[in-house]
Motif scaffolding. Structure first.
Motif, PDB file in Angstrom:
ATOM      1  N   LYS A  98      16.513   1.560   0.437  1.00  0.00           N
ATOM      2  CA  LYS A  98      15.373   0.795  -0.069  1.00  0.00           C
ATOM      3  C   LYS A  98      14.111   1.562   0.307  1.00  0.00           C
ATOM      4  O   LYS A  98      13.881   1.838   1.486  1.00  0.00           O
ATOM      5  CB  LYS A  98      15.356  -0.606   0.530  1.00  0.00           C
ATOM      6  N   THR A 100      10.078   1.611   0.372  1.00  0.00           N
ATOM      7  CA  THR A 100       8.935   0.703   0.325  1.00  0.00           C
ATOM      8  C   THR A 100       7.689   1.386   0.861  1.00  0.00           C
ATOM      9  O   THR A 100       7.768   2.364   1.601  1.00  0.00           O
ATOM     10  CB  THR A 100       9.182  -0.562   1.174  1.00  0.00           C
ATOM     11  N   THR A 105       5.314  -3.411  -0.058  1.00  0.00           N
ATOM     12  CA  THR A 105       5.550  -3.302  -1.494  1.00  0.00           C
ATOM     13  C   THR A 105       6.785  -2.451  -1.765  1.00  0.00           C
ATOM     14  O   THR A 105       6.873  -1.319  -1.298  1.00  0.00           O
ATOM     15  CB  THR A 105       4.330  -2.663  -2.203  1.00  0.00           C
ATOM     16  N   SER A 106       7.720  -3.001  -2.516  1.00  0.00           N
ATOM     17  CA  SER A 106       8.955  -2.279  -2.823  1.00  0.00           C
ATOM     18  C   SER A 106       8.705  -1.233  -3.910  1.00  0.00           C
ATOM     19  O   SER A 106       8.070  -1.516  -4.924  1.00  0.00           O
ATOM     20  CB  SER A 106      10.034  -3.251  -3.283  1.00  0.00           C
ATOM     21  N   GLU A 109      15.162   0.691  -5.131  1.00  0.00           N
ATOM     22  CA  GLU A 109      16.380   1.010  -4.387  1.00  0.00           C
ATOM     23  C   GLU A 109      17.124   2.099  -5.126  1.00  0.00           C
ATOM     24  O   GLU A 109      17.217   2.071  -6.348  1.00  0.00           O
ATOM     25  CB  GLU A 109      17.287  -0.220  -4.259  1.00  0.00           C
ATOM     26  N   TRP A 142      11.908   4.576   4.339  1.00  0.00           N
ATOM     27  CA  TRP A 142      13.225   4.751   3.729  1.00  0.00           C
ATOM     28  C   TRP A 142      14.192   3.973   4.617  1.00  0.00           C
ATOM     29  O   TRP A 142      14.408   4.351   5.760  1.00  0.00           O
ATOM     30  CB  TRP A 142      13.613   6.222   3.712  1.00  0.00           C
ATOM     31  N   THR A 152      15.760   3.308   9.633  1.00  0.00           N
ATOM     32  CA  THR A 152      14.536   3.469   8.851  1.00  0.00           C
ATOM     33  C   THR A 152      13.928   4.814   9.186  1.00  0.00           C
ATOM     34  O   THR A 152      13.859   5.205  10.352  1.00  0.00           O
ATOM     35  CB  THR A 152      13.511   2.356   9.170  1.00  0.00           C
TER      36      THR A 152
END
Length: 160
Positions: A98, A100, A105-106, A109, A142, A152
């Motif tokens: 994922k 962001t 804010t995304s 994916e 990430w 992450t």
């Protein structure tokens, strides 16, 4: 009397220093630390970025499409003691990452391919920079999960 004072001073000094020497390692109660199960190598970052805290990839401020990429590698330490072989980096396929902005804010994916590569195309506006100019920075996360361990990796995208 001087010898007794010297002896008492030495004992007091030893009592003050001894706890620091003999104390046990105390874990930080506020941070749980676990080794990341994969190495997230940010593609396009300068040499040394895999171990840098926040690798930065630069793009032209006039670019209309920015390709954000990372390589996911698992470290095989089987031969760590054999200097002729050493540690091997094995690509990790089929991991969902994922991506962001740090604001939450995304960006989307993506799933790693057979070479462990994840790639996503974005614009400056999608990265939160409406009018990019030299020095504009967007901070990215990430995030994924491998072998039951969440990880992450942070990076930055900068305009030049």
């Amino acid at each position: 009397m001087k010898n007794i004072r010297s002896a008492i001073s030495a004992i007091c000094l030893l009592a003050l220093v001894t706890p620091g020497i003999t104390s046990c390692k105390v874990e930080d109660p506020f941070l749980e630390r676990e080794v990341a199960p994969v190495l997230v190598d940010i593609v396009g970052a300068p040499f040394g970025a895999p171990i840098a805290s926040e690798p930065t990839v630069t793009y032209a401020a006039t670019a209309t499409k920015l390709t954000l990429s990372a390589r996911l590698l698992e470290l095989d330490k089987t031969n760590i003691l054999d200097h002729t072989k050493g540690i091997d980096s094995i690509p990790v396929p089929n991991i969902t990452i994922k991506i962001t902005l740090r604001s939450g804010t995304s960006l989307g994916e993506v799933t790693s391919n057979s070479e462990g590569l994840v790639t996503i195309d974005k614009t400056w506006a999608e990265l939160g920079i409406a009018a990019p100019k030299a020095g504009s920075i967007s901070r990215i996360s990430w995030t994924g999960n491998h072998k039951g361990i969440a990880f992450t990796r942070y990076s930055q995208v900068a305009a030049n």
